[in-house]
Design an enzyme around this catalytic site. Sequence first.
Site, PDB file in Angstrom:
ATOM      1  N   ASN A 113      -7.194  -2.921  -3.359  1.00 29.36           N
ATOM      2  CA  ASN A 113      -5.983  -2.459  -2.684  1.00 29.36           C
ATOM      3  C   ASN A 113      -6.304  -1.107  -2.070  1.00 29.36           C
ATOM      4  OD1 ASN A 113      -3.484  -1.554  -1.862  1.00 29.36           O
ATOM      5  ND2 ASN A 113      -2.444  -1.966  -3.793  1.00 29.36           N
ATOM      6  N   ARG A 131      -5.460  -6.830  -0.747  1.00 27.35           N
ATOM      7  CA  ARG A 131      -4.073  -6.663  -0.352  1.00 27.35           C
ATOM      8  C   ARG A 131      -4.051  -6.182   1.096  1.00 27.35           C
ATOM      9  NH1 ARG A 131      -0.071  -1.636  -1.099  1.00 27.35           N
ATOM     10  NH2 ARG A 131       1.871  -2.642  -0.497  1.00 27.35           N
ATOM     11  N   HIS A 168       6.222  -5.648   0.073  1.00 27.17           N
ATOM     12  CA  HIS A 168       6.219  -5.867  -1.383  1.00 27.17           C
ATOM     13  C   HIS A 168       6.373  -7.348  -1.724  1.00 27.17           C
ATOM     14  CE1 HIS A 168       7.905  -1.516  -1.760  1.00 27.17           C
ATOM     15  NE2 HIS A 168       6.592  -1.498  -1.941  1.00 27.17           N
ATOM     16  N   ARG A 221      10.489   8.560   1.677  1.00 27.20           N
ATOM     17  CA  ARG A 221      11.026   7.930   2.886  1.00 27.20           C
ATOM     18  C   ARG A 221      12.547   7.927   2.847  1.00 27.20           C
ATOM     19  NH1 ARG A 221       7.436   2.639   2.011  1.00 27.20           N
ATOM     20  NH2 ARG A 221       5.409   3.667   1.845  1.00 27.20           N
ATOM     21  N   GLU A 273       0.915  -7.510  -9.179  1.00 27.70           N
ATOM     22  CA  GLU A 273       0.442  -7.948  -7.871  1.00 27.70           C
ATOM     23  C   GLU A 273      -1.033  -8.347  -7.923  1.00 27.70           C
ATOM     24  OE1 GLU A 273       2.510  -5.254  -4.617  1.00 27.70           O
ATOM     25  OE2 GLU A 273       2.260  -4.145  -6.498  1.00 27.70           O
TER      26      GLU A 273
END
Length: 400
Positions: free
Chosen positions: A10, A89, A178, A239, A384
């Site tokens: 990742n 990923r 996600h 964010r 994940e």
Amino acid sequence: MSVQHVLVLNCGSSSLKFAVMDANSGDELLTGLAERLHSDDATLKYKFAGDKHTNALPKGADHQTAIDTLVTLIGNFSLSQHLIAVGHRVVHGGEQFTGSQIITPHIIDAITQTAQLAPLHNPANLTGIRAAQAAFPELVQVAVFDTAFHQTMPKHAYLYALPYSLYERHGVRRYGFHGTSHAYVSLMAIKKLGLDADNSRIISAHLGNGCSVCAIKNGRSVDTSMGLTPLEGVVMGTRSGDIDPGLFDFLTNQLGYASAEVSDILNKQSGLLGISELSNDCRTIEEAHVAGNAKATLALDIFCYRLAKQIAAYLVPLAGLDALIFTGGIGENSDIIRAKVLAHLAFLDIHVDPESNLAARFGNLGVITTATSRAQAVVIPTNEEWMICQDAARLAKGVS
């Protein structure tokens, strides 16, 4: 059953998270993180056989250097002989990919073209792919896309109310992110709660530095809070989430900000950090909240209120609710935030059980609502890496 291992990568812009996993059991044999790449204090931290280690990397070390170091570790621990694939990923797959893909020159071209939609993510993912191809030329390389799970959203959910030509010519639409996490925890919820996979209504809240909510009907994503980019949706660590689009014009034309400055504000200076003026780390903010810091309390209140509103909105596409999942670093560990969110949702006859909520901290799976609640809220640690491992192994077996 033969021993089969998958290397999961990742890549971020300045980091590389990795794991060597047993494709049959899901056991993590080697895990780690190379961080602060391209700087003078780059490091590689890893865990093997229960022991944790930290290695300094050369000054200015890049992804290739990190992967070269990882290759050495894999060799030293005799893990290379059973590797069958590398799973990557990839954040943005656009509309082209509804599932994971074996990486070919065509796939790399497609990821490159989609990079304009994820300029902070896809270029880093490509860097990791190229470095891994150079290090493991004999292995099948697989791209697992964050956006793929959301390709089942209906058109009325993913289109913006903009000129249709922007979608047709430039792919301007909502994609969601996600997806690998939402897919994993929804499958786990169906299994652990005994739900009917073909008749289930689940809302998944992935809460970390990046946050998104997903409405999942019968195992398929039907709406999600992130959009064209990971900036849309609920409040996050740094964010802003949803804002009035007119803010951009106000900041640039009225206050004299440059376009790049506005982007930096919305992506890196807002959210929990911007409101609290302390940190984007939820643990720091919660500690300050308990100590009476007003801005920390306000940051948590805004975060939880906006999150609860988004969750409630997804009762529309689902026409009901069977389970609400909390996952991700914040979702799995913050009993304070879970309790605040569920308090907002009490009108839905969903009530937190304080003892169960407290017990579900630190990655412990568990139902956190009372037995009489109309729907169950549950904490499910995401994985994940396991989803990426499974997809990579499945595609690699098809090649062999």
